[in-house]
Design a protein around this motif. Sequence first.
Motif, mmCIF file in Angstrom:
data_model
loop_
_atom_site.group_PDB
_atom_site.id
_atom_site.type_symbol
_atom_site.label_atom_id
_atom_site.label_comp_id
_atom_site.label_asym_id
_atom_site.label_seq_id
_atom_site.Cartn_x
_atom_site.Cartn_y
_atom_site.Cartn_z
ATOM 1 N N PHE A 228 0.835 -1.202 0.000
ATOM 2 C CA PHE A 228 0.000 0.000 0.000
ATOM 3 C C PHE A 228 0.870 1.253 0.000
ATOM 4 O O PHE A 228 0.612 2.208 -0.743
ATOM 5 N N LEU A 229 1.899 1.265 0.825
ATOM 6 C CA LEU A 229 2.781 2.435 0.903
ATOM 7 C C LEU A 229 3.485 2.684 -0.425
ATOM 8 O O LEU A 229 3.631 3.830 -0.858
ATOM 9 N N ILE A 230 3.914 1.624 -1.091
ATOM 10 C CA ILE A 230 4.574 1.768 -2.397
ATOM 11 C C ILE A 230 3.621 2.388 -3.416
ATOM 12 O O ILE A 230 3.984 3.315 -4.144
ATOM 13 N N LEU A 231 2.405 1.871 -3.475
ATOM 14 C CA LEU A 231 1.409 2.421 -4.399
ATOM 15 C C LEU A 231 1.125 3.886 -4.098
ATOM 16 O O LEU A 231 1.018 4.715 -5.008
ATOM 17 N N LEU A 232 1.009 4.204 -2.829
ATOM 18 C CA LEU A 232 0.714 5.573 -2.410
ATOM 19 C C LEU A 232 1.833 6.536 -2.816
ATOM 20 O O LEU A 232 1.579 7.557 -3.469
ATOM 21 N N LEU A 233 3.060 6.219 -2.444
ATOM 22 C CA LEU A 233 4.183 7.119 -2.708
ATOM 23 C C LEU A 233 4.529 7.179 -4.190
ATOM 24 O O LEU A 233 4.862 8.250 -4.716
ATOM 25 N N SER A 234 4.448 6.043 -4.871
ATOM 26 C CA SER A 234 4.742 6.026 -6.310
ATOM 27 C C SER A 234 3.737 6.877 -7.073
ATOM 28 O O SER A 234 4.091 7.595 -8.018
ATOM 29 N N GLY A 235 2.468 6.817 -6.659
ATOM 30 C CA GLY A 235 1.436 7.623 -7.306
ATOM 31 C C GLY A 235 1.578 9.096 -6.992
ATOM 32 O O GLY A 235 1.437 9.953 -7.877
#
Length: 279
Positions: free
Chosen positions: A49-56
């Motif tokens: 979830f954190l990866i998706l959030l920060l990457s977006g």
Amino acid sequence: MFGYIIVNRQELKLRELDVYQSWYCGLCRQLKEKYGVKGQLTLTYDMTFLILLLSGLYEAEEETAFIRCAAHPLGKHAARSSLFTGYAADMNVLLTYYQCMDDWKDEKKVLKRGYAGLLKRSCAGVEKAYPEKAQVVRNGLLQLQEYEKKRTKDLDMPAGCFGNIMAEIFACRKDEWEETLRIMGFFLGKFIYLLDAYEDVEKDEKNGCYNPFASRRGEAGFDDEVYGILRMMMAECSRAFEKLPILENTDILRNILYSGVWCRFESVRARRKEKQENA
């Protein structure tokens, strides 16, 4: 305290589920490359979830590799990653190490102490790379231990300790989005802590371990009270999320925040209700 920040698979489109799984596989691959199998064992959906959030949010460049692994031996599958995948892998190892040490101190779990020993050198490398974040994690868990020793009945105090830890993890950069990410991480961290306590309240009571819900368990409306508290935490987290200018994978992120995080709660509540009815 892992395994709560997940998708509701039934409400995702097949393509979205494939994308989500590819980011998860990317994190798995990164953990193995950086820390070997011992690091790979720390894998959780929470950090996906954190990866998706920060990457977006930061519109990070994506890389997609097609790989085989022990979990998918029959054919190649996509593994997506960005520069935040490495960051999430580091934070995952850091949190897992200290969580294992906390379990060892609280419940003398020998396996957790042994696993922490395997991660110790890797964790030291993460601490050197992110000294401020490592200090916040250590201080947060030490303060949490103090509240646990005092067996405080105040939910906010121990939950806030884990909230502060997650706030620090979410705020990966000092920029215009730092405060919003901190708010989001703080309330998500409190949600995780309280949901974990809700799930473990019977086990903790049996083992003589601290649980902030211990004095409330058995009261009329206990489950509804917990649900209301958790809803407040996620409302604040989601309010912060909606302020972020994220365009990529927003349907997946919203699925997690508005639906996925409740899957475990509903499962625990249903199991507890069935047990009470059978009794």
